[in-house]
Design an enzyme around this catalytic site. Structure first.
Site, PDB file in Angstrom:
ATOM      1  N   CYS A  75     -10.596  -1.429   3.317  1.00  0.00           N
ATOM      2  CA  CYS A  75      -9.967  -1.771   4.597  1.00  0.00           C
ATOM      3  C   CYS A  75      -9.529  -0.492   5.312  1.00  0.00           C
ATOM      4  CB  CYS A  75      -8.762  -2.683   4.386  1.00  0.00           C
ATOM      5  SG  CYS A  75      -9.269  -4.347   3.937  1.00  0.00           S
ATOM      6  N   ARG A  90       0.818  -1.227   0.000  1.00  0.00           N
ATOM      7  CA  ARG A  90       0.000   0.000   0.000  1.00  0.00           C
ATOM      8  C   ARG A  90       0.849   1.273   0.000  1.00  0.00           C
ATOM      9  NH1 ARG A  90      -2.956  -3.944  -0.058  1.00  0.00           N
ATOM     10  NH2 ARG A  90      -1.966  -3.856  -2.060  1.00  0.00           N
ATOM     11  N   GLU A 150      -4.871   2.270   6.911  1.00  0.00           N
ATOM     12  CA  GLU A 150      -4.685   2.164   5.458  1.00  0.00           C
ATOM     13  C   GLU A 150      -5.383   3.348   4.783  1.00  0.00           C
ATOM     14  OE1 GLU A 150      -5.182  -1.629   3.545  1.00  0.00           O
ATOM     15  OE2 GLU A 150      -5.981  -0.688   1.737  1.00  0.00           O
TER      16      GLU A 150
HETATM   17  C1  LIG Z   1     -15.480  -1.263  -1.456  1.00  0.00           C
HETATM   18  C2  LIG Z   1     -14.001  -0.962  -1.461  1.00  0.00           C
HETATM   19  C3  LIG Z   1     -13.096  -1.999  -1.646  1.00  0.00           C
HETATM   20  C4  LIG Z   1     -11.721  -1.730  -1.658  1.00  0.00           C
HETATM   21  N1  LIG Z   1     -10.844  -2.770  -1.829  1.00  0.00           N
HETATM   22  C5  LIG Z   1      -9.518  -2.515  -1.903  1.00  0.00           C
HETATM   23  C6  LIG Z   1      -8.583  -3.573  -2.147  1.00  0.00           C
HETATM   24  O1  LIG Z   1      -8.940  -4.747  -2.290  1.00  0.00           O
HETATM   25  N2  LIG Z   1      -7.260  -3.256  -2.213  1.00  0.00           N
HETATM   26  C7  LIG Z   1      -6.818  -1.967  -2.087  1.00  0.00           C
HETATM   27  O2  LIG Z   1      -5.603  -1.731  -2.170  1.00  0.00           O
HETATM   28  N3  LIG Z   1      -7.678  -0.953  -1.841  1.00  0.00           N
HETATM   29  C8  LIG Z   1      -9.005  -1.193  -1.753  1.00  0.00           C
HETATM   30  N4  LIG Z   1      -9.874  -0.165  -1.507  1.00  0.00           N
HETATM   31  C9  LIG Z   1      -9.359   1.206  -1.315  1.00  0.00           C
HETATM   32  C10 LIG Z   1      -9.277   2.029  -2.603  1.00  0.00           C
HETATM   33  O3  LIG Z   1     -10.026   1.428  -3.615  1.00  0.00           O
HETATM   34  C11 LIG Z   1      -7.826   2.153  -3.067  1.00  0.00           C
HETATM   35  O4  LIG Z   1      -7.009   2.708  -2.056  1.00  0.00           O
HETATM   36  C12 LIG Z   1      -7.682   3.028  -4.314  1.00  0.00           C
HETATM   37  O5  LIG Z   1      -6.346   2.997  -4.723  1.00  0.00           O
HETATM   38  C13 LIG Z   1      -8.115   4.461  -4.068  1.00  0.00           C
HETATM   39  O6  LIG Z   1      -8.044   5.161  -5.297  1.00  0.00           O
HETATM   40  P1  LIG Z   1      -8.752   6.567  -5.413  1.00  0.00           P
HETATM   41  O7  LIG Z   1      -8.540   7.076  -6.790  1.00  0.00           O
HETATM   42  O8  LIG Z   1     -10.151   6.475  -4.959  1.00  0.00           O
HETATM   43  O9  LIG Z   1      -7.877   7.431  -4.410  1.00  0.00           O
HETATM   44  P2  LIG Z   1      -8.384   8.506  -3.346  1.00  0.00           P
HETATM   45  O10 LIG Z   1      -9.164   7.806  -2.292  1.00  0.00           O
HETATM   46  O11 LIG Z   1      -9.009   9.643  -4.024  1.00  0.00           O
HETATM   47  O12 LIG Z   1      -6.972   8.955  -2.730  1.00  0.00           O
HETATM   48  C14 LIG Z   1      -6.155   8.011  -2.042  1.00  0.00           C
HETATM   49  C15 LIG Z   1      -4.740   8.571  -1.923  1.00  0.00           C
HETATM   50  O13 LIG Z   1      -4.179   8.698  -3.234  1.00  0.00           O
HETATM   51  C16 LIG Z   1      -3.829  10.070  -3.487  1.00  0.00           C
HETATM   52  N5  LIG Z   1      -4.136  10.335  -4.881  1.00  0.00           N
HETATM   53  C17 LIG Z   1      -5.294  10.062  -5.554  1.00  0.00           C
HETATM   54  N6  LIG Z   1      -5.175  10.407  -6.850  1.00  0.00           N
HETATM   55  C18 LIG Z   1      -3.929  10.934  -6.990  1.00  0.00           C
HETATM   56  C19 LIG Z   1      -3.206  11.486  -8.074  1.00  0.00           C
HETATM   57  N7  LIG Z   1      -3.712  11.565  -9.298  1.00  0.00           N
HETATM   58  N8  LIG Z   1      -1.960  11.938  -7.843  1.00  0.00           N
HETATM   59  C20 LIG Z   1      -1.399  11.860  -6.617  1.00  0.00           C
HETATM   60  N9  LIG Z   1      -2.026  11.346  -5.551  1.00  0.00           N
HETATM   61  C21 LIG Z   1      -3.278  10.889  -5.726  1.00  0.00           C
HETATM   62  C22 LIG Z   1      -4.656  10.893  -2.523  1.00  0.00           C
HETATM   63  O14 LIG Z   1      -4.041  12.130  -2.248  1.00  0.00           O
HETATM   64  C23 LIG Z   1      -4.684   9.965  -1.326  1.00  0.00           C
HETATM   65  O15 LIG Z   1      -3.446  10.076  -0.654  1.00  0.00           O
HETATM   66  C24 LIG Z   1     -11.259  -0.407  -1.477  1.00  0.00           C
HETATM   67  C25 LIG Z   1     -12.189   0.639  -1.297  1.00  0.00           C
HETATM   68  C26 LIG Z   1     -13.539   0.377  -1.286  1.00  0.00           C
HETATM   69  C27 LIG Z   1     -14.505   1.512  -1.112  1.00  0.00           C
END
Ligand SMILES: Cc1cc2nc3c(=O)[nH]c(=O)nc-3n(C[C@H](O)[C@H](O)[C@H](O)COP(=O)(O)OP(=O)(O)OC[C@H]3O[C@@H](n4cnc5c(N)ncnc54)[C@H](O)[C@@H]3O)c2cc1C
Length: 292
Positions: free
Chosen positions: A218, A170, A288
């Site tokens: 998580c 992560r 996380e």
């Molecule tokens: C139902 C559900 C299931 C999930 N299952 C998993 C799983 O199995 N495994 C897993 O690893 N995660 C899981 N997650 C968490 C999530 O999907 C991941 O962490 C995903 O990578 C988040 O991406 P996001 O674009 O929504 O990021 P955000 O939530 O918008 O941001 C997360 C982080 O990334 C940074 N960020 C986002 N976009 C950028 C960018 N373009 N440039 C620089 N920094 C950026 C943000 O500043 C922040 O620090 C789950 C979430 C949910 C709701």
């Protein structure tokens, strides 16, 4: 709006952030900026730096818990315009930071490109998934990353290559503020075989996670060699509720935001879970999710 003069098309004021997160929680952002091109993002980055405006970069909002009081400064959400683009490259696919991960996995199935199946069922954007090295038991996104395009606070774009990138549990060694896109090295394969794999992973997720509820995935990282969910379950915390926040009965490491939930409920529940697990097993659970 002097700070963002001339950028009115992509800047809004006092925007409630709950609608942009999977938890559906969070107060307002004084500036909510959604650039559609690299040039617009570069301009926003420069103006924020020159004016010392703190920046939060947002993708799909799937890993965020935002305070009820909102955030200071600007939220820059990279999910519009050019940032959503996905094109073929000679080694696989080139995706903008704002490309939706679920759609990208389906595109891989359609094009017969293997390597991103492990991202099935993981919501968010390419930028967020690269930043978090999203993944799980089936593999992490880092395995497929060939290059990442990033932008610094001055609006300068750099390409980081696989041999100087490090992906860990992560996390990554990318320190630039903005991830603007990535190239994935993918292998040509039979679309039916890829689809079969995607379906299997999807069924596994559906059976083990409370999909269709408001959550951020998580909450805690797995401590080395242990499962955070198993520790929370063994501590008898499944179903524990504070206000509208509940520890999922299906997956103890998920917290669900029920009707009326506030971010403060989730924060209190996080503390209760941490304290209980620590008292019981002497293990301190690290977050996380990211809290803004
Ligand atoms: C139902 C559900 C299931 C999930 N299952 C998993 C799983 O199995 N495994 C897993 O690893 N995660 C899981 N997650 C968490 C999530 O999907 C991941 O962490 C995903 O990578 C988040 O991406 P996001 O674009 O929504 O990021 P955000 O939530 O918008 O941001 C997360 C982080 O990334 C940074 N960020 C986002 N976009 C950028 C960018 N373009 N440039 C620089 N920094 C950026 C943000 O500043 C922040 O620090 C789950 C979430 C949910 C709701």
């Amino acid at each position: 709006m002097k700070l963002f003069a001339g950028l009115g098309k992509i800047v809004e004021n006092d925007v409630p952030l709950d609608r942009y997160t999977w938890m559906g929680l969070g107060g307002k952002a004084p500036y909510f900026v959604q650039p559609t091109t690299i040039e617009e993002l570069a301009e926003v980055a420069r103006r924020c730096r020159e004016n010392e405006v703190p920046v939060h970069v947002m993708g799909g909002g799937a890993n965020l818990l935002i305070d009820d009081a909102g955030v200071r400064g600007a939220v820059v959400r990279l999910c519009q315009g050019d940032f959503q683009s996905v094109t073929r490259s000679d080694i696989g696919l080139k995706a903008g930071a704002g490309a939706d991960m679920g759609k990208l996995v389906l595109r891989c199935v359609r094009d017969g490109l293997a390597g991103l199946e492990s991202l099935t069922g993981i919501p968010g954007s390419v930028g967020g998934c690269v930043r978090m090295n999203a993944g799980g038991v089936f593999g992490d996104i880092g395995n497929a990353v060939e290059t990442v395009d990033v932008m610094d606070d001055d609006g300068r774009v750099f390409t980081r290559h696989r041999d100087d990138l490090a992906f860990a549990y992560r996390s990554t060694n990318i320190t630039a503020k903005y991830i603007v896109g990535a190239v994935f090295r993918l292998a040509e394969d039979d679309p039916h075989r890829i689809l079969k794999q995607v379906k299997q992973i999807w069924i596994y997720k559906k059976n083990t996670q409370p999909l269709g509820t408001r959550s951020a995935g998580c909450i805690f990282k797995n401590p080395r060699g242990l499962s955070a969910g198993a520790l929370i379950d063994k501590a008898g915390l499944k179903g524990r509720r504070i206000g509208g926040a509940v520890v999922s009965s299906k997956h103890a490491n998920f917290m669900i935001a029920d009707t009326g939930c506030k971010s403060s409920d989730v924060l209190k529940l996080i503390n209760v879970v941490r304290e209980t697990v620590y008292k019981r097993f002497e293990v301190y659970l690290e977050l996380e999710i990211e809290i803004w």
